[in-house]
Design a protein around this motif. Structure first.
Motif, PDB file in Angstrom:
ATOM      1  N   ARG A 101       0.810  -1.218   0.000  1.00 41.93           N
ATOM      2  CA  ARG A 101       0.000   0.000   0.000  1.00 41.93           C
ATOM      3  C   ARG A 101       0.844   1.270   0.000  1.00 41.93           C
ATOM      4  O   ARG A 101       0.479   2.267  -0.628  1.00 41.93           O
ATOM      5  N   TYR A 102       1.959   1.250   0.718  1.00 46.66           N
ATOM      6  CA  TYR A 102       2.683   2.493   0.961  1.00 46.66           C
ATOM      7  C   TYR A 102       4.089   2.547   0.353  1.00 46.66           C
ATOM      8  O   TYR A 102       4.738   3.575   0.411  1.00 46.66           O
ATOM      9  N   ALA A 103       4.569   1.447  -0.220  1.00 44.04           N
ATOM     10  CA  ALA A 103       5.911   1.468  -0.803  1.00 44.04           C
ATOM     11  C   ALA A 103       5.930   1.008  -2.260  1.00 44.04           C
ATOM     12  O   ALA A 103       6.987   0.976  -2.871  1.00 44.04           O
ATOM     13  N   GLY A 104       4.781   0.568  -2.803  1.00 40.75           N
ATOM     14  CA  GLY A 104       4.704   0.264  -4.220  1.00 40.75           C
ATOM     15  C   GLY A 104       4.846  -1.210  -4.563  1.00 40.75           C
ATOM     16  O   GLY A 104       5.207  -2.045  -3.728  1.00 40.75           O
ATOM     17  N   ASN A 105       4.573  -1.542  -5.845  1.00 41.86           N
ATOM     18  CA  ASN A 105       4.585  -2.926  -6.307  1.00 41.86           C
ATOM     19  C   ASN A 105       5.967  -3.563  -6.263  1.00 41.86           C
ATOM     20  O   ASN A 105       6.108  -4.758  -6.010  1.00 41.86           O
ATOM     21  N   ALA A 154       9.379  -7.554  -3.739  1.00 43.44           N
ATOM     22  CA  ALA A 154      10.620  -7.858  -3.014  1.00 43.44           C
ATOM     23  C   ALA A 154      10.337  -8.627  -1.735  1.00 43.44           C
ATOM     24  O   ALA A 154      10.975  -9.650  -1.448  1.00 43.44           O
ATOM     25  N   VAL A 155       9.362  -8.161  -0.947  1.00 41.25           N
ATOM     26  CA  VAL A 155       9.031  -8.836   0.317  1.00 41.25           C
ATOM     27  C   VAL A 155       8.364 -10.178   0.044  1.00 41.25           C
ATOM     28  O   VAL A 155       8.719 -11.209   0.628  1.00 41.25           O
ATOM     29  N   GLY A 199       1.201 -10.353  -7.498  1.00 37.92           N
ATOM     30  CA  GLY A 199      -0.077 -11.047  -7.386  1.00 37.92           C
ATOM     31  C   GLY A 199       0.057 -12.410  -6.737  1.00 37.92           C
ATOM     32  O   GLY A 199      -0.751 -12.797  -5.894  1.00 37.92           O
ATOM     33  N   SER A 200       1.100 -13.134  -7.133  1.00 38.83           N
ATOM     34  CA  SER A 200       1.346 -14.444  -6.538  1.00 38.83           C
ATOM     35  C   SER A 200       1.696 -14.327  -5.062  1.00 38.83           C
ATOM     36  O   SER A 200       1.263 -15.136  -4.238  1.00 38.83           O
ATOM     37  N   SER A 249      -3.085  -4.971  -2.758  1.00 33.57           N
ATOM     38  CA  SER A 249      -2.739  -4.027  -3.831  1.00 33.57           C
ATOM     39  C   SER A 249      -4.008  -3.601  -4.556  1.00 33.57           C
ATOM     40  O   SER A 249      -4.865  -4.442  -4.846  1.00 33.57           O
ATOM     41  N   PRO A 250      -4.123  -2.308  -4.872  1.00 32.63           N
ATOM     42  CA  PRO A 250      -5.294  -1.840  -5.646  1.00 32.63           C
ATOM     43  C   PRO A 250      -5.128  -2.056  -7.144  1.00 32.63           C
ATOM     44  O   PRO A 250      -6.069  -1.827  -7.904  1.00 32.63           O
ATOM     45  N   ASP A 251      -3.969  -2.492  -7.594  1.00 35.01           N
ATOM     46  CA  ASP A 251      -3.669  -2.657  -9.012  1.00 35.01           C
ATOM     47  C   ASP A 251      -4.484  -3.819  -9.595  1.00 35.01           C
ATOM     48  O   ASP A 251      -4.329  -4.962  -9.159  1.00 35.01           O
TER      49      ASP A 251
END
Length: 463
Positions: free
Chosen positions: A46-50, A55-56, A276-277, A348-350
């Motif tokens: 939400r706050y650091a991007g896709n 990465a996480v 997404g995965s 994710s809102p994407d």
């Protein structure tokens, strides 16, 4: 009296109500432990991007590959302590407790150092994209600083589970879970620390949960009381823990190897598919730990009853746990897929990320009950002393077959559906072989018990 209200006699009385009383706090505890990573993924997405989310999320398979070998030893801890407790061998319980805690501390330090040093080389081998690898390596390095605490908590929880106590680990993880969420929000939103912030929040909360469970064991007045000055290796307990736990750890590590191969295939679809995965995998994790809690119940109940020589209860324990694991998998797995828009939207809102996550949930979520049944049968075999057998079956049936699928079938149709279809197929095959092995092993165990005069012929012929 205070200690006794947390402990459970698994060797007499109705099984279903006791298994449910054991399992429900364990499910909640496992869900809270998963929330550590889920909070990381949600906040960072939400706050650091896709890219940060990828990465996480993409580090899970690598982390499991490194830590599962030692975490598997906690299975040996549960079986060893439960058998001694069921047999009322309280001196041996104390020896097993001190051996287990000492092993967790040394193992945690060793695994932590290895993971910290090898993070980037191993991520490179996995084919992590250039836009992800630096942040992923940073997350893994910080995460492994918390490994001694993670090991201590898991081994300590295994000791408490062995005597029927699944409530206090729930209380400790509740406190640590709230702290983790608050620190995530502070580090990522207030201080803009990105993946470093979520990793730091995770390890700080792990040290809190480890401190709480260590204090619990030290203040106990029961046979599992811990004295730090008495930490040492007792040869008989080391042998028992390693004999049962090492094959379980090797199995988990080899499972992780197959998952690393799968993750490498996911990486080939790019960072959006990875995100997404990763989100889907986090949702699936809640289904898995719920089913696995039932498998852990089968491990503790069977081990205590074997220690108490109550062999006639083994068949009913297995049937009850298989039914519960299947029901949980069907309800939660299919529910997760039906609600995938809402659940994936939390990460994710994407729309592209949500679509990729839904493609994974369609295959894995709807068939996850097969994994729960497979794990329950494997735990039954370990509790009956056959730890090598489920390891070999899993290596061949799940890991080997899954890797074979990735290199033969998947190249013919490079889609998410074909990639993830390897999971239900390998769960079904491996579970079926586990079932045959369970029936044979139980028949041998009951025959030996009858020859020793431990039970009558009616119990031997029970299904």
């Amino acid at each position: 009296m205070t200690e006794k209200r947390y402990e459970m006699d698994m060797c007499s009385g109705p099984l279903l109500s006791k298994i449910l009383a054991f399992t429900l706090p364990l499910i909640l505890s496992s869900v809270l432990q998963l929330l550590f990573n889920a909070a990381d993924v949600i906040v960072v997405g939400r706050y650091a991007g896709n890219t940060a989310l990828a990465a996480v999320g993409s580090t899970g398979a690598l982390i499991n590959l490194i830590v599962n070998l030692f975490m598997g030893l906690s299975v040996g801890v549960s079986v060893t302590v439960a058998r001694h407790y069921g047999a009322r061998e309280y001196t041996d319980v104390a020896h097993a407790v001190h051996t287990s805690v000492f092993m967790s501390l040394l193992g945690g330090i060793a695994v932590g150092v290895f993971g910290f040093l090898m993070a980037e080389p191993l991520l490179t081998l996995m084919g992590s994209p250039a836009d992800v690898i630096d942040q992923a390596a940073l997350y893994v390095r910080i995460y492994f600083i918390g490994m001694p605490a993670s090991m201590l908590y898991n081994f300590g929880s295994a000791i408490l589970r062995a005597v029927g106590d699944t409530k206090r680990p729930l209380y400790y993880l509740s406190a640590a879970g709230v702290l983790n969420v608050l620190l995530n929000l502070l580090f990522v939103i207030r201080f803009s620390m990105g993946v470093a912030g979520v990793a730091l929040a995770t390890i700080l909360s792990q040290y809190v949960s480890a401190a709480l469970i260590l204090t619990c064991l030290m203040r106990s007045e029961s046979c599992y009381q811990l004295h730090l000055g008495a930490l040492s290796f007792h040869k008989a307990e080391v042998r028992s823990i390693i004999r049962i736990g090492l094959p379980a750890g090797l199995q988990s590590s080899l499972f992780a190897i197959s998952n690393v191969v799968v993750q490498s295939s996911i990486n080939s679809f790019g960072s959006v598919a990875m995100a997404g995965s990763a989100a889907s995998a986090n949702i699936e994790g809640f289904v898995y730990v719920s089913m696995n809690s039932v498998a852990q119940a089968s491990l503790s109940f069977t081990s205590q009853n074997i220690g108490a020589r109550q062999y006639e209860r083994i068949g009913k324990i297995c049937r009850t746990c298989l039914l519960l694991a299947a029901l949980l998998g069907l309800l939660l797995g299919n529910g997760a897929y039906l609600l995938h828009d809402v659940l994936l939207g939390l990460y994710s809102p994407d729309p592209a990320v949500i679509e990729a996550g839904a493609a994974r949930l369609l295959v894995i979520g709807t068939t996850y009950f097969l994994c729960g049944m497979m794990d329950t049968l494997a735990c039954m075999l370990r509790a009956m002393g056959r730890s090598l057998l489920p390891m070999v079956v899993t290596i061949i049936g799940a890991c080997g077959l899954r890797i074979l699928w990735i290199y033969t079938v998947f190249p013919l149709d490079r889609t998410f559906f074909t990639l993830f279809l390897s999971y239900p197929i390998t769960w079904g095959v491996t579970g079926a072989v586990h079932a045959v092995c369970y029936l044979i092993t139980k028949k041998q165990l009951l025959r030996r018990a009858r020859e020793e005069g431990a039970l009558g012929s009616a119990a031997v012929n029970a299904p």
